[in-house]
Design a protein around this motif. Structure first.
Motif, PDB file in Angstrom:
ATOM      1  N   GLU A 154       0.848  -1.181   0.000  1.00  0.00           N
ATOM      2  CA  GLU A 154       0.000   0.000   0.000  1.00  0.00           C
ATOM      3  C   GLU A 154       0.887   1.235   0.000  1.00  0.00           C
ATOM      4  O   GLU A 154       1.979   1.234   0.576  1.00  0.00           O
TER       5      GLU A 154
ATOM      6  N   LYS B  66      -1.548   5.451  -6.577  1.00  0.00           N
ATOM      7  CA  LYS B  66      -1.649   5.053  -5.173  1.00  0.00           C
ATOM      8  C   LYS B  66      -2.376   3.715  -5.097  1.00  0.00           C
ATOM      9  O   LYS B  66      -3.459   3.545  -5.672  1.00  0.00           O
TER      10      LYS B  66
ATOM     11  N   GLU C 118      -4.258   0.865  -2.824  1.00  0.00           N
ATOM     12  CA  GLU C 118      -5.039   0.981  -1.584  1.00  0.00           C
ATOM     13  C   GLU C 118      -5.819  -0.286  -1.215  1.00  0.00           C
ATOM     14  O   GLU C 118      -7.043  -0.201  -1.037  1.00  0.00           O
ATOM     15  N   PRO C 119      -5.272  -1.461  -1.029  1.00  0.00           N
ATOM     16  CA  PRO C 119      -3.897  -1.863  -1.288  1.00  0.00           C
ATOM     17  C   PRO C 119      -3.822  -2.632  -2.602  1.00  0.00           C
ATOM     18  O   PRO C 119      -4.784  -2.665  -3.375  1.00  0.00           O
TER      19      PRO C 119
ATOM     20  N   THR D 179     -10.417   6.119  -9.804  1.00  0.00           N
ATOM     21  CA  THR D 179     -10.136   4.981  -8.935  1.00  0.00           C
ATOM     22  C   THR D 179     -10.674   3.729  -9.596  1.00  0.00           C
ATOM     23  O   THR D 179     -11.788   3.737 -10.142  1.00  0.00           O
TER      24      THR D 179
END
Length: 523
Positions: A322, A334, A336-337, A370
Motif C-alpha cells: 500500500e 496510489k 489501496e492496497p 479509482t
C-alpha cells in the motif's frame, strides 16, 4: 612418495555400531600409524542418519595392498599390511569423498587420527579448506586447525579466512575465529563465525560491499545471520557512513536478491518530482514473512511512503503493498492496497526457454480516477544466443491481460522483444533492438509502454574506470518519427554511483526530463 588410499575400511568405520564393521576392522588392522601424503575417506551415508541407525552392509574384498610409508616406517609397514576394501554400497545417495592432502600426513588407521603439515588441502567437492597444519579424525570426519585457514564453499558463494577452526564435514557444522572474507558480494568480518548447511552466523560482525580499507559505508551488528543469495538478518545493527553512525535498529532484514532494496538512503532528483530522499527498512516476522516500508519525501510531491507485507519462497514472492508508487517515467499511482504474486523465472524442462508469471489485484487511484485493477502477465525468455565472441542475440515474448472496474475494460496484449549487443572493443558496445506491444491504451499511465512498435539503437563508451557515457534513440515505427533521445553519464564514486540522465522527447508525448540518482554501487 605420494600415496593415495581409497580406504574402504575407513568408509566402513563411518557407520558406527555395526558389528560386521568391527569384526572386519579387527581382522584387517592393528593400532598403528603410517606416514602418507593423501587420504580419501568415502562418506557413504547421511551423517544425521548414521548417528542414530546402524546400517548392515556387505564389504566386497579386493586384493591385499600394503600402505606406502616413509623409510622409518618400512619394516613396520611390511609386518602390518592393510587389506584394502572396496567402498561399501548402501541405499543412500553416495556423497563426495573427503580428501586430505599435505606435504606430510601422519595417519593412524585404527583410530582415524590424522595430523597434516605443509601445504594442506582438505576437499569434499565442491568445498575446500586450505591451511599449513591440521589435526583431524577420518572416522568422525572432523578437522581442527589452530593457525590460519581458508574455507571456500562455492555453492554458498563463500570464501572466509580465519583461525582456530573446527569443522565437521558430515554435519556441515563448524566455527572460525576472527573470520573475514566474501559471502556473495558482501564483505563480511566477525569475531566468531559459525557455519551451517544453509547459512552462516557472524558474531560482533561488520558487513559492506565497499572494498576500501575504511569503507564508505558499512553495517555493524552484535550478530548477523546470512542465507547466501537469499537474505540476511542483523541484530542490534548500526548503519555507518565512513566513521559516523547515521541510524541504528534492533533487528534489520535485507534481501540479497538483486531486485530488492538496501539499508542505505537514496538521493534522487527529477524534473517532475524534484529532490527526493528515500529510506528502505525491513523487519523479519518469520523465516519467510517480513514487514517492509520505504519512507520517501519529494520536494514537489511531498511525503510518499510505501508499506508491504512480504512472503518470500524458493520459487515465488507474494506481497500485500500500500502507498504511493512511481514508475521510471514519473507516473504515479496510489495502491489501496494491492496484492501481488511473482513466480520467479523458471527453466522449461531441459529447453533453452524460461518463463515467469505475475498476477496483480488491487485498488489503484490517480488524480482523476479509482479502479480495481487486475493484471496477469506471462513472459518467456530464451537463453542468449552467441552469434560470435562479440555478438549476442536476446529474445523474449509474452502475453498480458489487464482488467479495470472503472470502465469495465479488458485489454489483451501480446509483447515481443529482441535485441543484438555487439562488443566492438573493451570500451565500446553498440546495440539495436525491436520492442512490440500490441496494445498501449491502458487506463492508467503508470507502467504503460508509450510506443507500440519501437526500434531502439544505442551506444555505450567507457571513458575511463570512473566514467561511462551512453546514448540511445527510440524511434516510433508506427508513426514514423523519433520518440526520444536519451543521454546518460555514469560516474563511479568509488562505492557509490552517480547517474545523470537527460531525455529529450521529439513526439511531444512528454516534456523533456532530467534525472540524477546517487545510490550504492552494485557489484
Amino acid at each position: 612418495m605420494k600415496t593415495k588410499i581409497l580406504a574402504g575400511l575407513l568408509a566402513l568405520t563411518v557407520v558406527t555400531g555395526v558389528e560386521q564393521g568391527a569384526a572386519l576392522a579387527a581382522e584387517t588392522s592393528e593400532n598403528r600409524e603410517v606416514t602418507v601424503s593423501r587420504i580419501d575417506v568415502e562418506d557413504t551415508i547421511d551423517a544425521a542418519e548414521a548417528t542414530n541407525t546402524a546400517i548392515a552392509q556387505e564389504a566386497e574384498k579386493d586384493d591385499k595392498q600394503p600402505v606406502a610409508s616413509k623409510e622409518s616406517a618400512k619394516d613396520k609397514s611390511k609386518e602390518n599390511k592393510a587389506k584394502k576394501k572396496a567402498p561399501l554400497k548402501t541405499k543412500q545417495t553416495k556423497k563426495a569423498p573427503l580428501t586430505i592432502e599435505g606435504d606430510e600426513l601422519f595417519f593412524d588407521d585404527a583410530s582415524g587420527e590424522v595430523h597434516a603439515t605443509g601445504n594442506v588441502v582438505v576437499t569434499q567437492t565442491p568445498d575446500t579448506m586450505l591451511t599449513k597444519e591440521l589435526r583431524g579424525n577420518t572416522k568422525a570426519t572432523e578437522v581442527w586447525i589452530d593457525g590460519e585457514a581458508t574455507m571456500i564453499q562455492p555453492e554458498m558463494a563463500t570464501k572466509m579466512v580465519g583461525h582456530t577452526v573446527h569443522y565437521n564435514y558430515a554435519t556441515k557444522l563448524g566455527t572460525m575465529a576472527d573470520a573475514k572474507g566474501m559471502v556473495g558480494n558482501e564483505r563480511v568480518a566477525g569475531k566468531n563465525m559459525q557455519f551451517f548447511p544453509d547459512k552462516l552466523i557472524s558474531h560482533e560482525a561488520t558487513m559492506t560491499r565497499c572494498p576500501a580499507k575504511v569503507p564508505d559505508y558499512h553495517i555493524s551488528a552484535t550478530k548477523v545471520e546470512i542465507w547466501p543469495g537469499d537474505k540476511l538478518i542483523a541484530y542490534n545493527a548500526k548503519v555507518w557512513i565512513k566513521n559516523t553512525v547515521i541510524y541504528s535498529v534492533g533487528v534489520y532484514q535485507r534481501s540479497l536478491r538483486k531486485e530488492e532494496g538496501n539499508e542505505m538512503p537514496q538521493i534522487n532528483y527529477s524534473t517532475s518530482d524534484g529532490l527526493s530522499v528515500q529510506q528502505y527498512y525491513e523487519y523479519p516476522l518469520t523465516n519467510n514473512w517480513a514487514l517492509a516500508t520505504n519512507q520517501a519525501y519529494y520536494t514537489k510531491q511531498g511525503y510518499r511512503p510505501q508499506y508491504s507485507l512480504i512472503d518470500r519462497e524458493d520459487k515465488y514472492r507474494f506481497r500485500i503493498q500500500e502507498g504511493h508508487f512511481r514508475d521510471d517515467s514519473s507516473n504515479w499511482v496510489k495502491k489501496e492496497p494491492e496484492f501481488r504474486f511473482d513466480w520467479y523465472q523458471q527453466r522449461i524442462g531441459q529447453t533453452v526457454w524460461s518463463y515467469k508469471f505475475t498476477a496483480i489485484y488491487g485498488k489503484w487511484r490517480d488524480n482523476a480516477k479509482t479502479s480495481w485493477h487486475q493484471d496477469y502477465a506471462l513472459y518467456f525468455t530464451r537463453d542468449p544466443i552467441k552469434l560470435s565472441d562479440s555478438l549476442t542475440w536476446y529474445i523474449g515474448t509474452g502475453y498480458e491481460i489487464v482488467r479495470e472496474s472503472y470502465n469495465g475494460s479488458r485489454v489483451n496484449t501480446m509483447t515481443f522483444n529482441t535485441s543484438f549487443y555487439k562488443t566492438v572493443s573493451p570500451k565500446l558496445t553498440v546495440w539495436t533492438g525491436y520492442n512490440y506491444t500490441q496494445n498501449t491504451k491502458n487506463l492508467f499511465d503508470y507502467d504503460k509502454n508509450d510506443v507500440g512498435r519501437e526500434w531502439v539503437n544505442g551506444i555505450t563508451y567507457t571513458l575511463d574506470r570512473m566514467n561511462t557515457i551512453s546514448y540511445s534513440k527510440s524511434y516510433d515505427l508506427q508513426y514514423k518519427r523519433t520518440h526520444a533521445d536519451t543521454f546518460t553519464w555514469v560516474r563511479n564514486l568509488h562505492c557509490w554511483t552517480l547517474t545523470l540522465n537527460y531525455v529529450k522527447y521529439k513526439d511531444h508525448s512528454n516534456s523533456n526530463s532530467f534525472n540524477w540518482n546517487l545510490s550504492l554501487a552494485r557489484w
